[in-house]
Motif scaffolding. Structure first.
Motif, short mmCIF file in Angstrom:
data_model
loop_
_atom_site.label_atom_id
_atom_site.label_comp_id
_atom_site.label_asym_id
_atom_site.label_seq_id
_atom_site.Cartn_x
_atom_site.Cartn_y
_atom_site.Cartn_z
N ILE A 27 -76.95 -35.06 12.78
CA ILE A 27 -75.77 -34.84 13.61
C ILE A 27 -75.78 -33.42 14.15
O ILE A 27 -75.50 -33.19 15.34
N GLN A 28 -76.12 -32.46 13.31
CA GLN A 28 -76.16 -31.07 13.77
C GLN A 28 -77.23 -30.85 14.83
O GLN A 28 -77.03 -30.10 15.78
N LYS A 29 -78.36 -31.53 14.68
CA LYS A 29 -79.44 -31.42 15.67
C LYS A 29 -79.01 -32.06 16.99
O LYS A 29 -79.23 -31.50 18.07
N ALA A 30 -78.37 -33.22 16.90
CA ALA A 30 -77.91 -33.91 18.11
C ALA A 30 -76.86 -33.08 18.84
O ALA A 30 -76.87 -33.01 20.08
N GLN A 31 -75.97 -32.44 18.09
CA GLN A 31 -74.95 -31.59 18.71
C GLN A 31 -75.59 -30.42 19.44
O GLN A 31 -75.17 -30.06 20.54
N ALA A 32 -76.60 -29.83 18.83
CA ALA A 32 -77.28 -28.70 19.46
C ALA A 32 -77.97 -29.12 20.75
O ALA A 32 -77.89 -28.43 21.78
N GLU A 33 -78.64 -30.24 20.71
CA GLU A 33 -79.34 -30.73 21.91
C GLU A 33 -78.36 -31.12 23.01
O GLU A 33 -78.61 -30.89 24.19
N SER A 34 -77.21 -31.69 22.60
CA SER A 34 -76.19 -32.04 23.59
C SER A 34 -75.61 -30.80 24.25
O SER A 34 -75.16 -30.85 25.40
N ALA A 35 -75.62 -29.70 23.54
CA ALA A 35 -75.11 -28.44 24.09
C ALA A 35 -76.15 -27.74 24.97
O ALA A 35 -75.88 -26.65 25.50
N GLY A 36 -77.33 -28.32 25.10
CA GLY A 36 -78.35 -27.78 25.99
C GLY A 36 -79.46 -27.00 25.32
O GLY A 36 -80.33 -26.46 26.01
N PHE A 37 -79.47 -26.95 24.00
CA PHE A 37 -80.53 -26.23 23.29
C PHE A 37 -81.79 -27.09 23.20
O PHE A 37 -81.71 -28.28 22.88
N GLN A 38 -82.93 -26.47 23.47
CA GLN A 38 -84.22 -27.13 23.26
C GLN A 38 -84.79 -26.59 21.96
O GLN A 38 -85.29 -25.48 21.90
N ILE A 39 -84.70 -27.42 20.92
CA ILE A 39 -85.06 -26.99 19.58
C ILE A 39 -86.56 -27.14 19.33
O ILE A 39 -87.13 -28.22 19.51
N ASP A 40 -87.19 -26.05 18.92
CA ASP A 40 -88.62 -26.09 18.60
C ASP A 40 -88.86 -26.48 17.15
O ASP A 40 -89.87 -27.10 16.82
N GLU A 41 -87.94 -26.09 16.27
CA GLU A 41 -88.11 -26.37 14.84
C GLU A 41 -86.74 -26.45 14.17
O GLU A 41 -85.80 -25.74 14.55
N VAL A 42 -86.64 -27.34 13.19
CA VAL A 42 -85.41 -27.46 12.41
C VAL A 42 -85.71 -27.05 10.97
O VAL A 42 -86.65 -27.55 10.35
N ILE A 43 -84.95 -26.12 10.46
CA ILE A 43 -85.03 -25.73 9.05
C ILE A 43 -83.69 -26.08 8.42
O ILE A 43 -82.63 -25.68 8.93
N ALA A 44 -83.73 -26.86 7.34
CA ALA A 44 -82.47 -27.39 6.81
C ALA A 44 -82.44 -27.36 5.29
O ALA A 44 -83.46 -27.53 4.63
N ASP A 45 -81.25 -27.14 4.78
CA ASP A 45 -80.99 -27.23 3.35
C ASP A 45 -80.03 -28.38 3.09
O ASP A 45 -79.00 -28.50 3.76
N HIS A 46 -80.39 -29.20 2.11
CA HIS A 46 -79.56 -30.35 1.75
C HIS A 46 -78.88 -30.10 0.41
O HIS A 46 -79.50 -29.60 -0.52
N GLY A 47 -77.60 -30.47 0.33
CA GLY A 47 -76.88 -30.37 -0.93
C GLY A 47 -76.73 -28.95 -1.43
O GLY A 47 -76.80 -28.70 -2.63
N VAL A 48 -76.54 -28.00 -0.50
CA VAL A 48 -76.42 -26.59 -0.87
C VAL A 48 -75.05 -26.07 -0.45
O VAL A 48 -74.64 -26.26 0.69
N SER A 49 -74.36 -25.41 -1.35
CA SER A 49 -73.05 -24.85 -1.06
C SER A 49 -73.19 -23.56 -0.26
O SER A 49 -74.02 -22.71 -0.57
N GLY A 50 -72.36 -23.43 0.77
CA GLY A 50 -72.35 -22.19 1.54
C GLY A 50 -71.49 -21.13 0.89
O GLY A 50 -71.51 -19.98 1.30
N VAL A 51 -70.73 -21.52 -0.13
CA VAL A 51 -69.84 -20.58 -0.81
C VAL A 51 -70.59 -19.83 -1.91
O VAL A 51 -70.53 -18.60 -1.99
#
Length: 210
Positions: free
Chosen positions: A18-42
């Motif tokens: 979803i975050q990737k799709a939102q970025a592309e819809s906003a006009g960003f051409q993404i070369d690479e995605v780096i992601a963390d799963h199940g990680v608290s931002g707090v």
């Protein structure tokens, strides 16, 4: 120069697509995605996350770091502001999908720098405030749920089913209430309630799953 999307989801069940799709819809051409799963931002700083720490090695001068919003980098004011300033010093431009914000360290105009730094501080503070509000709402929800359970179940019995049966047996054998209470380690009132209304005593245990 590369455009890298950093995505973070708090639970393993959530999806970064979803975050990737939102970025592309906003006009960003993404070369690479780096992601963390199940990680608290707090509780986990970006530099301490399994994938987040890769950004510090991967990003180079002229690269663009895209995030859905600054809360993906963290929900701690100090951590977020330090992270953004670190990347700006490296010549990395940070851009957000939401609100279309751009944080660029290239400017040398003191007024532009002041506005930029104030905005960074405001967004980082907002991210932390939102996290704290969510935690408070969760605590309030848990407390309310506990109150509702207690209101439905009533006070938890101080005895279990074998003890209840022992109380009734001793009473039938003519043992005094005070003696029963002392032997079983219960209050005299609890023993009296069981003897006076054994059916209600059984129902109280059933409400608590006993």
């Amino acid at each position: 120069m590369a455009t890298i999307l950093y995505a973070r989801v708090s639970t393993v069940e959530q999806n970064i697509d979803i975050q990737k799709a939102q970025a592309e819809s906003a006009g960003f051409q993404i070369d690479e995605v780096i992601a963390d799963h199940g990680v608290s931002g707090v509780s986990t700083a970006l530099a301490d996350r399994p994938e987040g720490k890769r950004l510090f090695d991967v990003l180079r001068r002229g690269d663009v770091l895209v995030v859905r919003w600054v809360d993906r980098l963290g929900r701690n004011y100090q951590d977020v502001t330090d992270t953004i300033r670190h990347f700006m010093r490296k010549g990395v431009v940070i851009r957000t999908v939401i609100n279309g914000l751009t944080f660029d360290g290239a400017t040398t105009d003191p007024m532009q720098e002041a506005v930029r730094d104030a905005l960074i501080a405001f967004m980082a503070a907002t991210a932390q405030a939102q996290a704290e509000a969510i935690k408070e709402a969760q605590r309030a929800g848990i407390a309310a749920a506990r109150e509702n359970i207690t209101a439905y179940r009533g006070r938890k019995p101080s005895y279990d089913r074998p003890t209840l049966e022992r109380i009734l047996e001793m009473n039938r054998n003519g043992v005094a209430t005070l003696a029963i209470a002392k032997e079983l380690g219960l209050s005299r009132g609890a023993v009296r309630r069981v003897i006076d209304n054994p059916d209600e005593a059984v129902k109280a245990l059933e409400k608590w799953g006993a």
